[in-house]
Design a protein around this motif. Structure first.
Motif, mmCIF file in Angstrom:
data_model
loop_
_atom_site.group_PDB
_atom_site.id
_atom_site.type_symbol
_atom_site.label_atom_id
_atom_site.label_comp_id
_atom_site.label_asym_id
_atom_site.label_seq_id
_atom_site.Cartn_x
_atom_site.Cartn_y
_atom_site.Cartn_z
ATOM 1 N N LYS A 193 -0.643 25.216 25.215
ATOM 2 C CA LYS A 193 0.370 24.650 24.414
ATOM 3 C C LYS A 193 0.029 23.312 24.168
ATOM 4 C CE LYS A 193 4.407 27.451 26.175
ATOM 5 N NZ LYS A 193 5.812 27.333 26.845
ATOM 6 N N VAL A 194 0.331 22.893 22.744
ATOM 7 C CA VAL A 194 -0.332 21.629 22.309
ATOM 8 C C VAL A 194 0.592 20.902 21.260
ATOM 9 C CG1 VAL A 194 -2.862 22.415 22.728
ATOM 10 C CG2 VAL A 194 -1.502 22.755 20.397
ATOM 11 N N ARG A 195 0.413 19.759 21.155
ATOM 12 C CA ARG A 195 1.203 18.870 20.217
ATOM 13 C C ARG A 195 0.058 18.277 19.280
ATOM 14 N NH1 ARG A 195 3.482 14.282 22.886
ATOM 15 N NH2 ARG A 195 2.120 14.804 24.744
ATOM 16 N N ALA A 196 0.257 18.190 17.849
ATOM 17 C CA ALA A 196 -0.581 17.617 16.710
ATOM 18 C C ALA A 196 -0.606 16.284 17.087
ATOM 19 C CB ALA A 196 -0.473 18.423 15.393
ATOM 20 N N VAL A 197 -1.643 15.511 16.924
ATOM 21 C CA VAL A 197 -1.944 14.360 16.677
ATOM 22 C C VAL A 197 -1.791 14.076 15.412
ATOM 23 C CG1 VAL A 197 -3.341 12.099 17.216
ATOM 24 C CG2 VAL A 197 -3.010 13.899 19.024
ATOM 25 N N PRO A 198 -1.065 12.826 14.743
ATOM 26 C CA PRO A 198 -1.175 12.555 13.263
ATOM 27 C C PRO A 198 -2.696 12.349 12.685
ATOM 28 C CG PRO A 198 0.409 11.254 14.118
ATOM 29 C CD PRO A 198 -0.260 12.155 15.472
ATOM 30 N N GLY A 199 -2.967 13.294 11.591
ATOM 31 C CA GLY A 199 -4.395 12.941 11.151
ATOM 32 C C GLY A 199 -5.090 14.542 11.006
ATOM 33 N N GLY A 200 -4.350 15.567 11.776
ATOM 34 C CA GLY A 200 -4.870 16.768 11.729
ATOM 35 C C GLY A 200 -6.060 17.065 12.399
ATOM 36 N N ILE A 253 -7.011 15.396 25.682
ATOM 37 C CA ILE A 253 -6.948 15.419 24.075
ATOM 38 C C ILE A 253 -8.286 16.291 23.864
ATOM 39 C CG2 ILE A 253 -7.106 14.340 21.898
ATOM 40 C CD1 ILE A 253 -6.296 11.614 23.585
ATOM 41 N N ILE A 254 -8.069 17.385 22.819
ATOM 42 C CA ILE A 254 -9.235 18.079 22.475
ATOM 43 C C ILE A 254 -8.998 18.251 21.016
ATOM 44 C CG2 ILE A 254 -8.804 19.452 24.593
ATOM 45 C CD1 ILE A 254 -7.342 21.748 22.890
ATOM 46 N N ALA A 264 0.874 -1.109 -0.039
ATOM 47 C CA ALA A 264 0.124 0.016 0.087
ATOM 48 C C ALA A 264 0.918 1.260 0.013
ATOM 49 C CB ALA A 264 -0.923 0.081 1.131
ATOM 50 N N TYR A 265 0.848 2.216 -0.926
ATOM 51 C CA TYR A 265 1.632 3.359 -1.112
ATOM 52 C C TYR A 265 0.727 4.442 -0.898
ATOM 53 C CZ TYR A 265 5.084 0.327 -3.598
ATOM 54 O OH TYR A 265 6.016 -0.450 -3.775
ATOM 55 N N PHE A 266 1.162 5.426 -0.013
ATOM 56 C CA PHE A 266 0.363 6.676 0.268
ATOM 57 C C PHE A 266 1.363 7.765 0.706
ATOM 58 C CE2 PHE A 266 0.872 3.840 4.273
ATOM 59 C CZ PHE A 266 1.288 4.791 5.109
ATOM 60 N N SER A 267 1.001 9.097 0.884
ATOM 61 C CA SER A 267 1.722 10.017 1.191
ATOM 62 C C SER A 267 1.384 10.725 2.654
ATOM 63 C CB SER A 267 1.734 11.301 0.289
ATOM 64 O OG SER A 267 2.204 10.389 -1.235
ATOM 65 N N ILE A 268 2.218 11.131 3.304
ATOM 66 C CA ILE A 268 2.195 12.110 4.287
ATOM 67 C C ILE A 268 2.973 13.211 4.623
ATOM 68 C CG2 ILE A 268 1.496 10.007 5.824
ATOM 69 C CD1 ILE A 268 4.494 10.172 6.991
ATOM 70 N N SER A 269 2.729 14.326 4.908
ATOM 71 C CA SER A 269 3.447 15.285 5.188
ATOM 72 C C SER A 269 4.510 15.496 5.893
ATOM 73 C CB SER A 269 2.682 16.493 5.570
ATOM 74 O OG SER A 269 2.271 16.531 6.764
ATOM 75 N N GLU A 270 5.462 16.288 5.616
ATOM 76 C CA GLU A 270 6.674 16.292 6.521
ATOM 77 C C GLU A 270 6.589 16.450 7.895
ATOM 78 O OE1 GLU A 270 10.863 18.813 6.713
ATOM 79 O OE2 GLU A 270 9.301 19.425 5.531
ATOM 80 N N LYS A 271 5.550 17.219 8.484
ATOM 81 C CA LYS A 271 5.142 17.429 9.841
ATOM 82 C C LYS A 271 4.558 16.057 10.116
ATOM 83 C CE LYS A 271 2.359 20.616 12.498
ATOM 84 N NZ LYS A 271 1.646 19.418 13.422
ATOM 85 N N GLN A 272 3.792 15.508 9.541
ATOM 86 C CA GLN A 272 3.083 14.248 9.957
ATOM 87 C C GLN A 272 4.129 13.202 10.257
ATOM 88 O OE1 GLN A 272 0.084 13.800 6.703
ATOM 89 N NE2 GLN A 272 -1.429 14.655 7.617
ATOM 90 N N GLN A 273 5.287 13.195 9.270
ATOM 91 C CA GLN A 273 6.171 12.081 9.560
ATOM 92 C C GLN A 273 6.946 12.243 10.720
ATOM 93 O OE1 GLN A 273 9.660 12.838 8.949
ATOM 94 N NE2 GLN A 273 10.431 10.863 8.459
ATOM 95 N N LEU A 274 7.335 13.655 10.941
ATOM 96 C CA LEU A 274 8.152 13.887 12.281
ATOM 97 C C LEU A 274 7.330 13.579 13.492
ATOM 98 C CD1 LEU A 274 9.629 17.265 11.238
ATOM 99 C CD2 LEU A 274 10.925 15.060 11.544
ATOM 100 N N ASP A 275 5.602 13.960 13.427
ATOM 101 C CA ASP A 275 4.852 13.399 14.585
ATOM 102 C C ASP A 275 4.689 12.022 14.725
ATOM 103 O OD1 ASP A 275 4.359 16.028 14.957
ATOM 104 O OD2 ASP A 275 2.638 16.078 13.792
ATOM 105 N N ILE A 276 4.641 11.258 13.642
ATOM 106 C CA ILE A 276 4.641 9.901 13.710
ATOM 107 C C ILE A 276 5.922 9.226 14.384
ATOM 108 C CG2 ILE A 276 4.723 7.811 12.509
ATOM 109 C CD1 ILE A 276 2.970 9.089 10.617
ATOM 110 N N VAL A 277 7.127 9.613 14.297
ATOM 111 C CA VAL A 277 8.225 8.992 14.628
ATOM 112 C C VAL A 277 8.871 9.675 15.990
ATOM 113 C CG1 VAL A 277 9.240 8.329 12.179
ATOM 114 C CG2 VAL A 277 9.901 10.492 13.352
ATOM 115 N N ALA A 278 8.131 10.893 16.421
ATOM 116 C CA ALA A 278 8.609 11.583 17.425
ATOM 117 C C ALA A 278 8.553 11.015 18.626
ATOM 118 C CB ALA A 278 8.087 12.881 17.533
ATOM 119 N N GLU A 279 7.462 10.171 18.982
ATOM 120 C CA GLU A 279 7.012 9.479 20.260
ATOM 121 C C GLU A 279 7.618 7.987 20.096
ATOM 122 O OE1 GLU A 279 5.709 11.040 22.685
ATOM 123 O OE2 GLU A 279 5.760 13.033 21.526
ATOM 124 N N ILE A 280 8.250 7.683 19.228
ATOM 125 C CA ILE A 280 8.820 6.264 19.194
ATOM 126 C C ILE A 280 10.104 6.079 19.554
ATOM 127 C CG2 ILE A 280 9.167 4.108 17.547
ATOM 128 C CD1 ILE A 280 6.919 5.271 15.810
#
Length: 380
Positions: free
Chosen positions: A328-335, A299-300, A206-222
């Motif tokens: 002050k907030v952190r974005a969750v992937p998906g916007g 979460i809001i 499955a091929y899909f695209s994510i934004s640069e920001k989403q990519q950073l959000d995904i790996v930041a907590e891992i």
């Protein structure tokens, strides 16, 4: 009567002027949804549209020119490696093979004759009847005939290879795609469309695209020292099929593209899914869901905040009035969601409706809803 009218008018004016000295009660402008904040453990799903491909999609093309003599498979048929798919007719090859076989036979005969000549000449040289020069000549002639035989055999072998190209076999186990040509169609190696495509769909990419920001959000907590270690620890992902059903096997993200696309600002991502039932096919579309696991956090919804200059603001109830607070907030992937780091507590009542319209100090009637229901609705 006139005097009474004037008196009443004066009294009315005095009463009116006196009313201005008293502050009129502020009116409530409407009902808006409000949630009681709480810390929660939850799984949020970020969704991305994806296209599906088999692990191998191989175009089947002829290596020779000719006419399609047989089509031995059908579209959508499952085939095994080495199974015959097509036969190509080229009468010239049959004629060439007869000529090449005759050339080999002639060359073999010439070699036999040359060998006989060498055998006859050697005793004569030994007896001194003829010179050694004559023996050298017949030996060279034998070598020449052997070389001609080798060349004839090579041409014959090449002809056999060409004849073999008239039978087209599947290079892999897979599924037959569209067959655009029919029996009698003329084809060659330069034909625009392939004869068909065989897709190995035992595993689906499955091929899909994510934004640069989403990519950073995904790996930041891992956790992980390297990017590859982080990728290996990304949780399994889900696939929602085009009919809205959830695919019954989870997948795994395997790769991110090495560079961000400068035109789109996105990374290309590949996830793999097992496909033993052959339900998924190359060319299908789907939606990939990447889960984010959160524990003991507030979460809001992102839409419950507004950005003012360099600050992000949320609105809470202070009594019956709206009060703006910086957060002050952190974005969750998906916007769709924020994790709140500062500015809100479990005691706060967050206004989630009318953001951008309400102003600080506005009196509203709260319509209390559960935060869990809001998160569930927003995740759809």
């Amino acid at each position: 009567m006139i005097r009474l009218f004037i008196t009443a008018t004066v009294i009315g004016l005095v009463a009116s002027c006196g009313g201005k000295q008293e502050e009129a009660p502020q009116k409530m402008i409407g009902t808006y949804k409000v949630v009681n904040l709480e810390k929660t453990n939850t799984t949020l799903l970020a969704e991305y549209p994806a296209s599906l491909e088999g692990i191998m999609d191989i175009d089947i093309r002829p290596k020779i020119d000719g006419y399609i003599e047989q089509i031995l498979v059908d579209e959508g048929q499952e085939v095994k490696k080495g199974q015959v798919l097509f036969r190509i007719s080229n009468p010239q090859f049959s004629q060439d093979m007869q000529s090449l076989a005759a050339s080999v036979a002639a060359a073999e005969s010439a070699v036999a004759t040359a060998e006989l000549q060498v055998t006859k000449t050697k005793p004569l040289v030994d007896q001194g009847i003829i010179s050694a020069f004559e023996l050298k000549n017949v030996e060279l002639a034998l070598q020449a005939r052997k070389a001609e035989l080798q060349r004839a055999k090579a041409q014959y072998s090449n002809g056999v290879t060409n004849v073999g190209y008239t039978t087209i076999k599947s290079p892999v186990n897979g599924m037959v795609g569209t067959i655009p040509y029919r029996i009698g169609s003329y084809v060659n190696s330069a034909t625009a469309q392939p004869l068909t495509r065989v897709s190995d769909i035992s595993t689906i990419y499955a091929y899909f695209s994510i934004s640069e920001k989403q990519q950073l959000d995904i790996v930041a907590e891992i956790e992980g020292k390297t990017f590859q270690e982080k990728i290996a620890k990304i949780p399994e992902v889900n696939m929602v099929l085009s009919n809205g059903n959830l695919y019954n096997h989870p997948g795994k993200i395997q790769t991110f593209s090495g560079q961000v696309n400068t035109q789109t600002g996105a990374f290309n991502v590949r996830a793999s899914f097992p496909n033993a039932e052959k339900l998924l096919r190359s060319g299908n579309s789907a939606t990939i869901q990447i889960p984010t696991y959160l524990e003991h956090v507030i979460i809001i919804p992102q839409k419950a905040t507004v950005e003012l200059q360099d600050k992000r603001m949320a609105y809470i109830l202070d009594g019956d009035k709206v009060k703006a607070v910086p957060v002050k907030v952190r974005a969750v992937p998906g916007g769709k969601f924020f994790v709140v780091d500062e500015g809100l507590t479990e005691k706060d009542q967050l206004v989630i409706e009318g953001i951008g319209i309400l102003t600080e100090g506005t009196v509203i009637k709260p319509d209390f809803v559960k935060i869990a229901d809001v998160l569930k609705e927003e995740s759809k």
